[in-house]
Design an enzyme around this catalytic site. Structure first.
Site, PDB file in Angstrom:
ATOM      1  N   LYS A 275       0.341  71.795-111.964  1.00  0.00           N
ATOM      2  CA  LYS A 275       1.331  70.765-111.655  1.00  0.00           C
ATOM      3  C   LYS A 275       2.632  71.405-111.165  1.00  0.00           C
ATOM      4  O   LYS A 275       2.934  72.536-111.523  1.00  0.00           O
ATOM      5  CB  LYS A 275       1.660  69.962-112.927  1.00  0.00           C
ATOM      6  CG  LYS A 275       0.575  69.028-113.397  1.00  0.00           C
ATOM      7  CD  LYS A 275       1.021  68.284-114.656  1.00  0.00           C
ATOM      8  CE  LYS A 275      -0.063  67.349-115.168  1.00  0.00           C
ATOM      9  NZ  LYS A 275      -0.379  66.244-114.264  1.00  0.00           N
ATOM     10  N   ARG A 349     -10.283  62.653-118.327  1.00  0.00           N
ATOM     11  CA  ARG A 349     -11.582  61.965-118.215  1.00  0.00           C
ATOM     12  C   ARG A 349     -12.732  62.883-118.639  1.00  0.00           C
ATOM     13  O   ARG A 349     -13.742  62.419-119.134  1.00  0.00           O
ATOM     14  CB  ARG A 349     -11.747  61.442-116.778  1.00  0.00           C
ATOM     15  CG  ARG A 349     -11.798  62.509-115.729  1.00  0.00           C
ATOM     16  CD  ARG A 349     -11.511  61.978-114.331  1.00  0.00           C
ATOM     17  NE  ARG A 349     -10.089  61.694-114.118  1.00  0.00           N
ATOM     18  CZ  ARG A 349      -9.571  61.211-112.989  1.00  0.00           C
ATOM     19  NH1 ARG A 349     -10.358  60.942-111.962  1.00  0.00           N
ATOM     20  NH2 ARG A 349      -8.281  60.981-112.876  1.00  0.00           N
TER      21      ARG A 349
HETATM   22  N1  BES Z   1      -1.922  63.646-117.835  1.00  0.00           N
HETATM   23  C1  BES Z   1      -2.010  63.308-116.469  1.00  0.00           C
HETATM   24  C2  BES Z   1      -1.568  61.881-116.172  1.00  0.00           C
HETATM   25  C3  BES Z   1      -0.122  61.554-116.445  1.00  0.00           C
HETATM   26  C4  BES Z   1       0.822  61.632-115.436  1.00  0.00           C
HETATM   27  C5  BES Z   1       0.268  61.130-117.694  1.00  0.00           C
HETATM   28  C6  BES Z   1       2.140  61.308-115.707  1.00  0.00           C
HETATM   29  C7  BES Z   1       1.579  60.810-117.958  1.00  0.00           C
HETATM   30  C8  BES Z   1       2.521  60.896-116.956  1.00  0.00           C
HETATM   31  C9  BES Z   1      -3.446  63.464-115.980  1.00  0.00           C
HETATM   32  O1  BES Z   1      -4.186  64.442-116.621  1.00  0.00           O
HETATM   33  C10 BES Z   1      -3.360  63.843-114.542  1.00  0.00           C
HETATM   34  O2  BES Z   1      -2.873  64.907-114.266  1.00  0.00           O
HETATM   35  N2  BES Z   1      -3.835  62.975-113.661  1.00  0.00           N
HETATM   36  C11 BES Z   1      -3.788  63.223-112.280  1.00  0.00           C
HETATM   37  C12 BES Z   1      -5.129  62.863-111.699  1.00  0.00           C
HETATM   38  C13 BES Z   1      -5.342  63.349-110.298  1.00  0.00           C
HETATM   39  C14 BES Z   1      -5.439  64.864-110.277  1.00  0.00           C
HETATM   40  C15 BES Z   1      -6.606  62.738-109.785  1.00  0.00           C
HETATM   41  C16 BES Z   1      -2.677  62.354-111.693  1.00  0.00           C
HETATM   42  O3  BES Z   1      -2.455  61.246-112.187  1.00  0.00           O
HETATM   43  O4  BES Z   1      -2.019  62.816-110.770  1.00  0.00           O
HETATM   44 MN    MN Z   2      -3.906  66.352-115.779  1.00  0.00          MN
END
Ligand code: BES
Ligand code: MN
Ligand code: ZN
Length: 497
Positions: A275, A349
């Site tokens: 990230k 997931r």
């Molecule tokens: N933990 C994150 C989602 C999230 C984002 C929670 C902001 C709380 C605040 C999750 O694991 C994630 O990174 N999701 C990605 C999915 C994508 C890579 C398909 C996302 O939402 O960008």
């Molecule tokens: Mn994630």
């Protein structure tokens, strides 16, 4: 600081700090009228200055009010005179928060819990107290106990009600639910260097004091079960994964259990698909689903719910490392399905796939509800005001929506369909772990559904509601404890004898 709460028979105090309620016609209750009788026209004069209209959740704060021996009189608005009798649970919870906020540096207060027309139900006094307690919560464990920032003093709230005995009884339940909510907030607030996977498991284990049975699966046990979807996420971290199973057997011996499953990513760096740095610290809250399940189990056990309930949380840390999982890797889940990893940041997931499969396989529950801070996309769609829900069962999701309205932990349903499901097909395996740029919350839910058989199921995406949540009357913000009150209500309304 959390307030100390007690209930007593309504009476007219002549000293200290007193809280009373007034509607927008400045009507106050009979006990409050008694208190104010020595200060003729006090309220009308104060209102005449325009500083108080009686609007709901507004406050008139009078220090050393003339003609009275009180140190302080706080008048709290109830809104329209014609509607005060309709003030319900969520209104009184908010009012509890408003009163707690208004007290500021006062260390004790007597609250005359009555309507202008007189008595209020004892249940609502407990609801009010819950609002006050939730509002009192601050996460100040790591603040040095000196300087201007030092934690506030404990407040003693003495709530005067017509039926103190009934209010105390109702508070036993409401207090259990408050404590569950605050446990969830604590878990979400804790930084990931403290709340590691093992530490989280330990905190869950403490629920055994309340009679919750705890079982913890380590890596070896999970390997034996072939949970390679969950294990793949964990393999880049120094902190080993755990699957914690919590069981509350408050129902009849043969009653089918209901099951709650939580995503417990104690920190989500994104893994190799790392990230961006900005805001990454928030990812300490990526275990908000697991926190809600743990808080719920606390609440149910503490109030001795008459139901058989299973809580399952998948605890991992998502880190980049020489051993971390790569984009392009293909893993086999416990179900036997193969998954092509496209993005290692779509890890929640992968954890839930095995946790859901395990739960339905072992416990054959009447329903499964999972909670997860699953997608950023749900925040784009619904903000911080509703959690997104996805389900294969209209009745269950209907009940959940009602519980959401009743507790003000609101949910909004989004669709699932064959067409969305297609978006996670891949030529290289049975499915891939991301669906592309559009409908991100839905394709995440479709992925989960591939691990759910015939059982009624709801997925609640709490990315916008469990963490980074706004200040409200009953929360100072960030960690809300979302899900505990919602699911406690669902269980209470529909699954208890
Ligand atoms: N933990 C994150 C989602 C999230 C984002 C929670 C902001 C709380 C605040 C999750 O694991 C994630 O990174 N999701 C990605 C999915 C994508 C890579 C398909 C996302 O939402 O960008
Ligand atoms: Mn994630
Ligand atoms: Zn995540």
């Amino acid at each position: 600081m959390l307030p100390k709460i007690s209930f007593s028979k309504l009476s007219a105090p002549s000293k200290g700090t007193v809280v009373i309620f007034a509607d927008d016609a400045l009507n106050i209750g009979p006990t409050a009228s008694g208190v104010l009788s020595a200060a003729d026209g006090l309220l009308t004069r104060a209102a005449g200055t325009g500083s108080f209209t009686g609007k709901v959740n507004t406050v008139l704060d009078l220090i050393a009010p003339a003609g009275l021996d009180l140190d302080r009189l706080i008048v709290v608005g109830l809104g329209k005179a014609s509607a005060v009798a309709d003030l319900g649970e969520t209104d009184w919870t908010a009012l509890g928060g408003v009163v707690m906020g208004a007290l500021g540096s006062s260390e004790a207060a007597e609250i005359l819990f009555e309507l202008p027309s007189g008595d209020v139900e004892a249940d609502l006094a407990a609801t009010f107290a819950m609002g006050a307690k939730l509002r009192g919560y601050t996460f100040d464990r790591y603040k040095s106990k000196s300087g201007d920032d030092k934690p506030e003093k404990v407040k003693k709230l003495s709530i005067g009600v017509s039926d103190a005995k009934a209010a105390k009884k109702a508070w036993e339940t409401a207090d259990a639910i408050s404590d569950g909510t605050l446990l969830a907030r604590d878990l979400v607030n804790e930084p990931a260097n403290v709340l590691t996977t093992l530490e989280f498991a330990k905190r869950a284990e403490e629920l055994s004091k309340l009679g919750v049975e705890i079982e913890i699966l380590d890596e070896k046990a999970m390997k034996k079960l072939k949970m390679y979807s969950l294990l793949g996420v964990a393999q880049g971290s120094e902190h080993p994964p755990r699957l914690v199973i919590m069981r509350w057997n408050g129902g009849k011996k043969d009653d089918q259990p209901v099951a709650f499953i939580g995503k417990g990513v104690v920190f989500d760096t994104g893994g190799i698909s790392i990230k961006p740095a900005g805001g990454m610290e928030d990812m300490k809250g990526d275990m908000g689903g697991a926190a809600a399940v743990t808080g719920l189990m606390h609440a149910l056990a503490a109030r001795k719910a008459k139901a058989n309930v299973i809580g399952v949380i998948g605890l991992v840390e998502n880190m980049p490392d020489g051993r971390a999982q790569r984009p392009g890797d293909i893993v086999t889940a416990m179900s036997g399905a193969t998954i092509e990893i496209i993005n290692t940041d779509a890890e929640g997931r992968l954890v839930l796939a095995d946790a859901l499969w395990y739960t339905q396989d072992r416990f054959k529950p009447a329903f499964m509800i999972n909670l997860a801070t699953l997608t950023g996309a749900i925040i784009v769609a619904l903000g911080n005001q509703h959690a997104g829900v996805f389900s294969n069962n209209d009745e269950l999701v209907g009940r959940l929506s009602e519980a959401g309205e009743a507790t003000d932990e609101k949910v909004w349903r989004l669709p699932l369909s064959k067409e969305y499901d297609k978006l996670i097909d891949t030529p290289n395996a049975d499915m891939k772990n991301t669906g592309g740029r559009t409908a991100g919350s839905i394709t995440a839910a479709q992925f989960l559904q591939r691990f759910v058989n015939d059982v009624p199921w709801v997925h609640i995406d709490v990315a916008g509601t469990a963490m980074s949540s706004p200040k409200t009357e009953i929360s100072k913000g960030w960690a809300s404890g979302f899900g505990v009150r919602l699911l406690d209500r669902l269980v209470r309304e529909h699954y208890e004898a």
